[in-house]
Scaffold this motif. Structure first.
Motif, PDB file in Angstrom:
ATOM      1  N   GLU A  50       0.863  -1.175   0.000  1.00 40.93           N
ATOM      2  CA  GLU A  50       0.000   0.000   0.000  1.00 40.93           C
ATOM      3  C   GLU A  50       0.903   1.231   0.000  1.00 40.93           C
ATOM      4  O   GLU A  50       1.893   1.283   0.727  1.00 40.93           O
ATOM      5  N   PHE A  51       0.571   2.195  -0.815  1.00 46.30           N
ATOM      6  CA  PHE A  51       1.337   3.439  -0.925  1.00 46.30           C
ATOM      7  C   PHE A  51       0.482   4.562  -0.341  1.00 46.30           C
ATOM      8  O   PHE A  51      -0.467   5.017  -0.965  1.00 46.30           O
ATOM      9  N   PHE A  77       2.688  11.147  -9.031  1.00 42.99           N
ATOM     10  CA  PHE A  77       2.793  10.011  -8.112  1.00 42.99           C
ATOM     11  C   PHE A  77       1.681   8.998  -8.375  1.00 42.99           C
ATOM     12  O   PHE A  77       1.931   7.792  -8.487  1.00 42.99           O
ATOM     13  N   LEU A  78       0.452   9.487  -8.444  1.00 46.23           N
ATOM     14  CA  LEU A  78      -0.691   8.593  -8.684  1.00 46.23           C
ATOM     15  C   LEU A  78      -0.544   7.871 -10.017  1.00 46.23           C
ATOM     16  O   LEU A  78      -0.692   6.643 -10.091  1.00 46.23           O
ATOM     17  N   ASN A  79      -0.266   8.627 -11.070  1.00 44.18           N
ATOM     18  CA  ASN A  79      -0.187   8.039 -12.411  1.00 44.18           C
ATOM     19  C   ASN A  79       0.972   7.060 -12.556  1.00 44.18           C
ATOM     20  O   ASN A  79       0.808   5.981 -13.124  1.00 44.18           O
ATOM     21  N   VAL A  88      -5.106   0.767  -7.977  1.00 43.17           N
ATOM     22  CA  VAL A  88      -5.550   2.084  -7.521  1.00 43.17           C
ATOM     23  C   VAL A  88      -6.014   2.025  -6.064  1.00 43.17           C
ATOM     24  O   VAL A  88      -5.791   2.966  -5.298  1.00 43.17           O
ATOM     25  N   SER A  89      -6.599   0.911  -5.664  1.00 44.31           N
ATOM     26  CA  SER A  89      -7.072   0.776  -4.282  1.00 44.31           C
ATOM     27  C   SER A  89      -5.936   0.790  -3.262  1.00 44.31           C
ATOM     28  O   SER A  89      -6.162   0.984  -2.072  1.00 44.31           O
ATOM     29  N   GLN A  90      -4.697   0.581  -3.709  1.00 42.40           N
ATOM     30  CA  GLN A  90      -3.538   0.570  -2.817  1.00 42.40           C
ATOM     31  C   GLN A  90      -2.749   1.880  -2.851  1.00 42.40           C
ATOM     32  O   GLN A  90      -1.676   1.975  -2.270  1.00 42.40           O
ATOM     33  N   ILE A  91      -3.273   2.883  -3.563  1.00 39.26           N
ATOM     34  CA  ILE A  91      -2.596   4.180  -3.661  1.00 39.26           C
ATOM     35  C   ILE A  91      -3.465   5.219  -2.961  1.00 39.26           C
ATOM     36  O   ILE A  91      -4.585   5.490  -3.384  1.00 39.26           O
ATOM     37  N   GLY A 132      -9.913  11.134  -5.191  1.00 43.13           N
ATOM     38  CA  GLY A 132      -9.891  10.704  -3.795  1.00 43.13           C
ATOM     39  C   GLY A 132      -8.742  11.243  -2.973  1.00 43.13           C
ATOM     40  O   GLY A 132      -8.546  10.818  -1.827  1.00 43.13           O
ATOM     41  N   VAL A 133      -7.975  12.173  -3.530  1.00 43.97           N
ATOM     42  CA  VAL A 133      -6.895  12.786  -2.764  1.00 43.97           C
ATOM     43  C   VAL A 133      -7.514  13.733  -1.744  1.00 43.97           C
ATOM     44  O   VAL A 133      -8.384  14.543  -2.080  1.00 43.97           O
ATOM     45  N   GLU A 134      -7.084  13.617  -0.506  1.00 41.56           N
ATOM     46  CA  GLU A 134      -7.545  14.524   0.533  1.00 41.56           C
ATOM     47  C   GLU A 134      -6.694  15.793   0.431  1.00 41.56           C
ATOM     48  O   GLU A 134      -5.481  15.740   0.612  1.00 41.56           O
TER      49      GLU A 134
END
Length: 179
Positions: A50-51, A77-79, A88-91, A132-134
């Protein structure tokens, strides 16, 4: 063909091939965060981990019309991790903003009123929020720079301080990256 020059020709061919590759955005943030594909890295990414990262962004660009490259790094970072096979669920990413970068979280209307230009970071921040980035604004910067919540892009949260947000996210297992 002069075979003595063949190694030079091959070197030139591979050099141009390497430079002809381009960066690619997506799949998480389609219009921002383009990254290079890295073939056969020596330090292999464990795609089962998980990242969780908390990006601390304090500096904004000097120009009122320039994209904040530090905020764009969150999209990168996400891409890059999604392109490299991390589900994606682990980022998970959080963006903590303070200092001169705080103005980059303003709505277009508030930004135009202050800087007589459209906010070049608006769509990027909205894309991060949608992914989903806070996105967290330092409450101390909000007050110091007179940037009330009503003038922030919808979805941006205000914390007591950037320091507080950093500590709380680290307590949740997020790793800090200061940009």
């Amino acid at each position: 063909m002069n075979f003595q020059r063949l190694p030079l020709f091959v070197l030139i061919l591979f050099t141009f091939y390497g430079y002809s590759q381009s960066t690619k955005a997506g799949p998480i943030i389609e219009d921002y965060g383009a990254v290079w594909e890295i073939h056969n890295p020596d330090f292999v990414t464990d795609t089962t981990q998980e990242f969780k990262v908390a990006f601390d962004v304090k500096d904004g660009p000097e120009s009122d019309t320039e994209l904040n490259r530090n905020i764009n790094t969150v999209a990168r970072f996400l891409n890059m991790h999604a392109q490299s096979g991390v589900p994606v669920s682990q980022i998970k990413a959080a963006l903590i903003v303070h200092g001169t970068a705080a103005r980059n979280l303003l709505t277009n209307e508030a930004y135009k009123k202050r800087y007589e230009a459209a906010n070049p970071n608006l769509e990027l921040v909205k894309s991060l929020l949608d992914a989903g980035v806070e996105v967290i604004m330092c409450g101390q910067s909000s007050k110091t720079r007179k940037l009330p919540k009503e003038e922030l892009i919808p979805g941006v949260k205000i914390a007591l301080s950037a320091m507080t947000a950093n500590i709380l996210l680290q307590n949740e297992g997020y790793r800090p990256i200061k940009l």
